[in-house]
Enzyme design. Structure first.
Site, mmCIF file in Angstrom:
data_model
loop_
_atom_site.group_PDB
_atom_site.id
_atom_site.type_symbol
_atom_site.label_atom_id
_atom_site.label_comp_id
_atom_site.label_asym_id
_atom_site.label_seq_id
_atom_site.Cartn_x
_atom_site.Cartn_y
_atom_site.Cartn_z
ATOM 1 N N MET A 63 -5.572 -5.090 -10.086
ATOM 2 C CA MET A 63 -5.405 -3.676 -9.769
ATOM 3 C C MET A 63 -3.929 -3.295 -9.708
ATOM 4 O O MET A 63 -3.494 -2.314 -10.311
ATOM 5 C CB MET A 63 -6.089 -3.334 -8.453
ATOM 6 C CG MET A 63 -5.996 -1.868 -8.063
ATOM 7 S SD MET A 63 -6.781 -0.742 -9.240
ATOM 8 C CE MET A 63 -8.516 -0.967 -8.788
ATOM 9 N N ASP A 83 4.690 -9.525 -4.967
ATOM 10 C CA ASP A 83 3.621 -10.414 -4.518
ATOM 11 C C ASP A 83 4.275 -11.595 -3.828
ATOM 12 O O ASP A 83 5.380 -12.019 -4.207
ATOM 13 C CB ASP A 83 2.772 -10.899 -5.693
ATOM 14 C CG ASP A 83 1.370 -11.329 -5.252
ATOM 15 O OD1 ASP A 83 0.399 -10.611 -5.542
ATOM 16 O OD2 ASP A 83 1.257 -12.388 -4.599
ATOM 17 N N VAL A 140 -3.344 -5.115 -2.064
ATOM 18 C CA VAL A 140 -3.680 -6.483 -1.659
ATOM 19 C C VAL A 140 -5.183 -6.575 -1.435
ATOM 20 O O VAL A 140 -5.921 -5.623 -1.647
ATOM 21 C CB VAL A 140 -2.900 -6.889 -0.386
ATOM 22 C CG1 VAL A 140 -1.398 -6.794 -0.629
ATOM 23 C CG2 VAL A 140 -3.299 -6.039 0.813
ATOM 24 N N GLU A 142 -8.994 -6.694 -0.040
ATOM 25 C CA GLU A 142 -9.714 -5.703 0.770
ATOM 26 C C GLU A 142 -9.962 -6.269 2.169
ATOM 27 O O GLU A 142 -11.078 -6.646 2.536
ATOM 28 C CB GLU A 142 -11.030 -5.322 0.077
ATOM 29 C CG GLU A 142 -11.707 -4.099 0.654
ATOM 30 C CD GLU A 142 -10.989 -2.796 0.351
ATOM 31 O OE1 GLU A 142 -11.486 -1.753 0.791
ATOM 32 O OE2 GLU A 142 -9.924 -2.802 -0.307
ATOM 33 N N LYS A 147 -3.883 -5.336 5.018
ATOM 34 C CA LYS A 147 -3.368 -4.036 4.612
ATOM 35 C C LYS A 147 -2.526 -3.403 5.727
ATOM 36 O O LYS A 147 -1.481 -2.783 5.466
ATOM 37 C CB LYS A 147 -4.522 -3.115 4.207
ATOM 38 C CG LYS A 147 -5.206 -3.552 2.902
ATOM 39 C CD LYS A 147 -6.357 -2.631 2.534
ATOM 40 C CE LYS A 147 -7.047 -3.074 1.260
ATOM 41 N NZ LYS A 147 -6.213 -2.939 0.063
ATOM 42 N N SER A 169 -10.793 0.326 -1.228
ATOM 43 C CA SER A 169 -12.049 0.853 -1.749
ATOM 44 C C SER A 169 -12.967 1.342 -0.651
ATOM 45 O O SER A 169 -13.923 2.066 -0.917
ATOM 46 C CB SER A 169 -12.792 -0.238 -2.535
ATOM 47 O OG SER A 169 -11.955 -0.901 -3.428
ATOM 48 N N HIS A 190 -7.165 5.360 -5.209
ATOM 49 C CA HIS A 190 -8.001 4.292 -5.752
ATOM 50 C C HIS A 190 -8.344 4.548 -7.209
ATOM 51 O O HIS A 190 -8.611 5.682 -7.614
ATOM 52 C CB HIS A 190 -9.296 4.166 -4.939
ATOM 53 C CG HIS A 190 -10.194 3.095 -5.416
ATOM 54 N ND1 HIS A 190 -11.290 3.351 -6.219
ATOM 55 C CD2 HIS A 190 -10.153 1.755 -5.242
ATOM 56 C CE1 HIS A 190 -11.883 2.200 -6.497
ATOM 57 N NE2 HIS A 190 -11.216 1.236 -5.922
#
Length: 336
Positions: A63, A83, A140, A142, A147, A169, A190
């Protein structure tokens, strides 16, 4: 890192006519739900993003990498891709370069265009490189704690005007905003995978999200060629509140031996003309992501229709997460 030239900034302005970008709702004297009106009913000044130079992305998975690639292809903005896994960063940079090179092979881009796009991406494992970004997309895993940690860390680094967007999401944007020192600048953004091909961007304002943050985020989506859909901050929002129960029921049917994986997907493709069956889509999204969203929905609504299929849980326990691991409901030798 170099700044955008004046010519590049001018490219940011004509993303649409003045009335076609985004319309800021007039204040009613109290805080309104910013998702109660369609994005098409809002407007924003053509120069709203003219001073933007850099976008940051936290998380170099499919993503985050897809978002970075879409920004490089559709705007003159620089992209800083972060990252903590340097191996993941190398893979992401290699993927971006190969994707752009293929566009040259297909005659869609010139070599000079691709070289210019490649020059605008920087990969890093340090958030200190986000000091000059105007907008950050967190992408990052879910996981609420992960987060929230990203939002807290970013709040210490980026400028007070920078927008902090989450690609969640299903997790509450309002809850994520509370972990930031500037909740009015927090928002959800999203996309459906793959980002470069997706035609929509789901925009989710939280309770403290300002109108300026919302308008600029929608303007960014439009600049990327996406149709912005504004959703209320409710579990699963629109896309995954519909998609994941559909995927989950398909997994339950496999578990109950109603039909094979292939037959379920083929029936949906040929019978209902969807481009991909539910189990193919699950492998693209990631079974771990699907499971996390189902758990979130089940926890929030306590409705049995959101209870995750046991087969989905077992596949995740086995590490069969879909395309990204080489196996999910299907086997992908080329991804191993």
């Amino acid at each position: 890192m170099r700044r955008c030239t004046a010519a590049a900034q001018r490219l940011l302005r004509p993303w649409g006519s003045r009335g076609a970008l985004f319309q800021v709702a007039r204040s009613c004297g109290h805080r309104r739900n910013l998702a109660t009106e369609s994005a098409a009913s809002y407007d924003v000044d053509d120069d709203a993003l003219a001073n933007w130079n850099q976008l940051g992305v936290v998380g170099a998975g499919q993503m985050g990498t897809g978002f970075a690639l879409a920004v490089l292809q559709t705007t003159p903005l620089e992209v800083v891709l972060h990252d903590i896994d340097t191996g993941q960063l190398e893979n992401a940079e290699r993927f971006i370069h190969r994707f752009l090179d293929r566009q040259v092979d297909k005659g869609r881009l010139l070599c000079s265009d691709v070289d210019e796009m490649k020059s605008r991406v920087q990969v890093t494992s340090s958030l200190k490189d986000f000091e000059s970004v105007d907008f950050v997309l967190e992408a990052v895993n879910e996981n609420l704690a992960a987060k929230e940690r990203v939002f807290r860390d970013l709040s210490r680094v980026v400028s007070p005007e920078s927008i902090l967007a989450s690609n969640t999401s299903s997790i509450s944007v309002t809850k994520l905003a509370a972990s930031s020192s500037r909740p009015e600048n927090a928002i959800g953004m999203h996309f459906v995978i793959p980002v470069v091909l997706s035609k929509i961007a789901e925009i989710v304002p939280g309770l403290p999200t300002s109108r300026d943050t919302l308008s600029k985020t929608v303007a960014l989506a439009k600049s990327m060629g996406k149709v912005p859909i504004v959703a209320t901050d409710s579990p699963g929002f629109i896309a995954f509140r519909l998609l994941t129960p559909y995927i989950n029921e398909a997994a339950q049917m496999v578990q109950d031996r109603v039909a094979t994986v292939e037959d379920i997907d083929q029936l949906m493709r040929l019978g209902l003309s969807v481009p991909k069956g539910p189990l193919e889509m699950a492998d693209i999204v990631g079974l771990d992501t699907c499971l996390a969203i189902m758990k979130q929905l089940y926890g929030e609504f306590a409705d049995p229709k959101y209870r995750p299929a046991q087969l989905l849980s077992r596949y995740v326990d086995a590490g069969w997460l879909g395309r990204k691991t080489g196996r999910g409901f299907y086997v992908y030798p080329q991804w191993k």
